[in-house]
Every structure is written in structure tokens, then in C-alpha cells.
Design an enzyme around this catalytic site. Structure first.
Site, mmCIF file in Angstrom:
data_model
loop_
_atom_site.group_PDB
_atom_site.id
_atom_site.type_symbol
_atom_site.label_atom_id
_atom_site.label_comp_id
_atom_site.label_asym_id
_atom_site.label_seq_id
_atom_site.Cartn_x
_atom_site.Cartn_y
_atom_site.Cartn_z
ATOM 1 N N LYS A 132 34.002 -60.824 15.631
ATOM 2 C CA LYS A 132 34.556 -60.629 17.156
ATOM 3 C C LYS A 132 33.735 -60.360 17.848
ATOM 4 O O LYS A 132 33.108 -59.191 17.249
ATOM 5 C CB LYS A 132 35.745 -60.079 15.965
ATOM 6 C CG LYS A 132 36.245 -59.239 17.330
ATOM 7 C CD LYS A 132 37.938 -58.901 16.775
ATOM 8 C CE LYS A 132 38.319 -58.161 18.260
ATOM 9 N NZ LYS A 132 39.725 -57.410 17.629
ATOM 10 N N LYS B 2 35.979 -65.034 18.107
ATOM 11 C CA LYS B 2 37.151 -64.534 18.393
ATOM 12 C C LYS B 2 36.686 -63.771 19.326
ATOM 13 O O LYS B 2 35.716 -62.900 19.465
ATOM 14 C CB LYS B 2 37.876 -63.668 18.139
ATOM 15 C CG LYS B 2 39.457 -62.821 18.962
ATOM 16 C CD LYS B 2 39.858 -61.545 18.175
ATOM 17 C CE LYS B 2 40.737 -61.389 19.044
ATOM 18 N NZ LYS B 2 41.900 -60.135 18.396
HETATM 19 C C1 PBG Z 1 41.997 -55.491 17.662
HETATM 20 C C2 PBG Z 1 42.756 -56.514 18.074
HETATM 21 C C3 PBG Z 1 42.444 -56.560 19.528
HETATM 22 C C4 PBG Z 1 43.148 -58.387 19.852
HETATM 23 C C5 PBG Z 1 43.125 -57.972 18.398
HETATM 24 N N1 PBG Z 1 43.384 -56.798 17.566
HETATM 25 C C6 PBG Z 1 41.955 -56.060 20.577
HETATM 26 C C7 PBG Z 1 40.859 -55.714 20.966
HETATM 27 O O1 PBG Z 1 40.373 -55.836 20.144
HETATM 28 O O2 PBG Z 1 40.443 -54.943 21.810
HETATM 29 C C8 PBG Z 1 43.502 -59.270 20.808
HETATM 30 C C9 PBG Z 1 43.955 -60.107 20.635
HETATM 31 C C10 PBG Z 1 44.147 -60.849 22.573
HETATM 32 O O3 PBG Z 1 43.349 -60.128 23.357
HETATM 33 O O4 PBG Z 1 44.963 -61.320 22.570
HETATM 34 N N2 PBG Z 1 43.331 -54.748 16.987
#
Ligand code: PBG
Length: 326
Positions: A197, A249
Site C-alpha cells: 500500500k 493499492k
Molecule cells: C486507511 C485507508 C485509506 C483507504 C482505505 N483504507 C486511506 C489512506 O490510507 O489514507 C483509501 C481508499 C480510497 O482512497 O478509496 N484506513
């Protein structure tokens, strides 16, 4: 007279020929719908930066889950937005807290017809918006955060989640969560590791979706966009710690990572087409700059072609509806 010995265009001559020879195709069961529920709402609340996506009430969430089942969607990933936040995100552990209650409500609605997944992360629950707790210097404390994730995971499994999605990028989170689940008797609760991520500008609209309190960024825990090799390390660690699925991601700016992970992973691979990817296409379509349905379909197919077995996308139900028509 010379002629091309091979004419790839032969396989493109008719829709039936193209359909038969397609290397990849989309199917509803591999689509996962991310959904937001906000405590205290009486009406669904539109998210301005994500046209078509709302913060749900309990009722509208249950309807969205039932609709997903109807359309053959594979799963739903739940995110909760609590009314009260504090430095340690304690609302995340309350069995009647917004997310744990939503898991129970959705399970009551859909049973086992949809894979019910939930976000194991503190960012929606902390008043500073970080994915973990802070030490005296304001640094996100990895191991103190792991203890809370373990308790959160058990609370979500108790509520009935089929699969947990730890998204905070703390080192060791998969192992700690797996151990806590086993200790609590939740041997069949699966874990999808947000393995690779990245710290991404494309999360922008999600921050509005969860009323994020974050000032600054997540660069001390999420990965740097410059790094490719490191994704393999992250996936290897999560596999060793017991991940049942691994995820990449964001998706569209990270298709090389997805292809790398698909080539080495021994478990199924998911990709998350995130909020900013959604909103860019919606914005361009709203301006009449692209064909909305064709662009959505192509974007998800591209993610699949790169190697994803499953795709989390805010279009999951709509796309499943189109697949049913065709
Ligand atoms: C953190 C989380 C995020 C997203 C999913 N889980 C935000 C981040 O990491 O800042 C982002 C998902 C999206 O942008 O659609 N709990």
C-alpha cells in the site's frame, strides 16, 4: 506479391470473434464493493468528491449489501465513521461501535451470500487521523498500534466479519492479527493483507468520505511511490505471517507492482481501485470528455489483466449490473 504471414486483425473482425478470443473477462464474483457507514446519520450523505458514493445509514447500507447480493458481487468492504474520536481510537473496540455494529447488521442481512469484509485501521477512529497511535514525538508507534489492531480484529471477527482488511501498514500486523484471531477461536476468519500500500495523492476523496482529521501525510508507514522491489518484500512478509490474500493499492498507477505480485504470490491477489481513481473517471465523464461506461470497464479490465484476481471498486455493483445485461 508479399503479404503479412500473420494478420492479428483476423481475430478482431467480429464481436463474436473478439469475445471468443478475449484473454480476460470481468465477472461479478471477483468485484468487491467498498462502503462507508457513518454513525448518527438519518439520511445517506453524498460524498461531494465521489459523485454517486454516499456515507450510509444502517438502512441504506443494508440495502446496498442486499443489492450487491442480487447482482452477484463477491464481497463488501466496510469502513466506519464514528461520532466520537480520541487519540487512541477507542471507539474501534466497542462491540456496539459504528463499524462492529455495521458488520453485524450486514451479516444479518446477507448471511454468507456476500463475503463481509471490514477495515482494521485506526485512521477513522483517531482524532489526529493517523492509522496508529502516536508516541511522545508524534511518530506513529508501530508496536503499540499492533496491540490495538489485535483487539480490533477480534472485535470485528466477533461481530461476524468473514474477512479482515488491515490497511494501516504497520510492520508485523498480519502476524499479530492472525495470532489474536487464533487465540479467540476465530480460526476461519480470513485476512486480506494490504501488503503493498503506497502513500498516494489519489486517496484524496477518501479523506472526505471518512471525514479524516489527518494533517500531513502517511509517509512514515505507507510505501514510497518510487519503490518496486520493496513491494515484494512486503508481500513475502505478509505471506510468512499468514495472509490469506494479498492486495496492491492503489491500482491504476501501480499496475507494474500488481504484475510483479501476481507473478510471485502463492495466494490470490486483490487490487484496490481507490477513491481518486474513481473520481477522476467520474469527473472526466461528467465533463463529457470520456465515455463513462467504456472507461470504467476498461479501467477494471486493465487491473485484472495486470494480474488481480479480485478488484475492490466503488463501481462494483454498477459494473456487475452491466455484466448481467451483456
Ligand atoms: C486507511 C485507508 C485509506 C483507504 C482505505 N483504507 C486511506 C489512506 O490510507 O489514507 C483509501 C481508499 C480510497 O482512497 O478509496 N484506513
Amino acid at each position: 506479391m508479399s503479404f503479412p504471414t500473420h494478420r492479428p486483425r483476423r481475430l478482431r473482425t467480429t464481436p463474436a470473434m473478439r469475445r471468443m478470443t478475449a484473454e480476460h473477462r470481468l465477472a461479478a464474483p471477483e468485484l468487491i464493493l467498498p462502503a462507508f457507514i457513518r454513525e448518527g446519520l438519518t439520511e445517506p450523505n453524498p460524498i461531494a468528491s465521489m459523485p454517486g458514493v454516499v456515507q450510509h445509514t444502517t438502512d441504506s447500507l443494508k440495502r446496498a449489501a442486499a443489492e450487491a447480493v442480487e447482482l452477484g458481487v463477491g464481497g463488501i468492504m466496510l469502513f466506519g465513521i464514528p461520532a466520537e474520536r480520541d487519540a487512541r481510537g477507542t471507539a474501534s473496540l466497542d462491540p456496539d461501535g459504528v463499524l462492529n455494529k455495521a458488520i453485524r447488521d450486514v451479516r444479518a442481512e446477507v448471511g454468507d451470500e456476500l463475503v463481509v469484509m471490514s477495515d482494521v485501521c485506526l485512521d477513522e477512529f483517531t482524532d489526529h487521523g493517523h492509522c496508529g497511535v502516536l508516541d511522545a514525538d508524534g511518530y506513529v508507534d508501530n508496536d503499540a498500534t499492533l496491540e490495538i489492531y489485535a483487539a480490533m480484529a477480534v472485535a470485528q471477527a466477533d461481530a461476524g466479519a468473514h474477512m479482515l482488511g488491515p490497511s494501516g501498514m504497520m510492520d508485523g500486523q498480519i502476524g499479530v492479527i492472525r495470532q489474536a484471531l487464533e487465540g479467540a477461536g476465530h480460526t476461519n476468519t480470513a485476512v486480506v493483507a494490504y501488503a503493498a500500500k503506497y502513500a498516494s495523492a489519489f486517496y484524496g476523496p477518501f479523506r472526505e468520505a471518512v471525514d479524516s482529521q489527518l494533517k500531513g501525510d502517511r509517509r512514515t508507514y505507507q510505501m514510497d511511490a518510487a519503490n518496486r522491489r520493496e513491494a515484494i518484500l512486503e508481500v513475502e512478509l505478509d505471506l510468512a505471517e499468514g495472509a490469506d490474500l494479498v492486495m496492491v493499492k492503489p491500482a491504476m498507477s501501480y499496475l507494474d507492482i500488481l504484475a510483479d505480485v501476481a507473478a510471485m504470490s502463492t495466494v490470490p491477489v486483490a487490487a484496490y481501485q481507490i477513491s481518486g481513481e474513481y473520481s477522476m473517471i467520474e469527473a472526466a465523464a461528467a465533463n463529457g470528455w470520456i465515455d463513462r461506461r467504456a472507461a470504467i470497464t476498461e479501467s477494471v479490465l486493465g487491473i485484472k489483466r495486470a494480474g488481480a484476481n479480485m478488484v475492490l471498486t466503488y463501481w462494483a455493483s454498477e459494473l456487475a449490473g452491466w455484466l448481467k445485461e451483456s
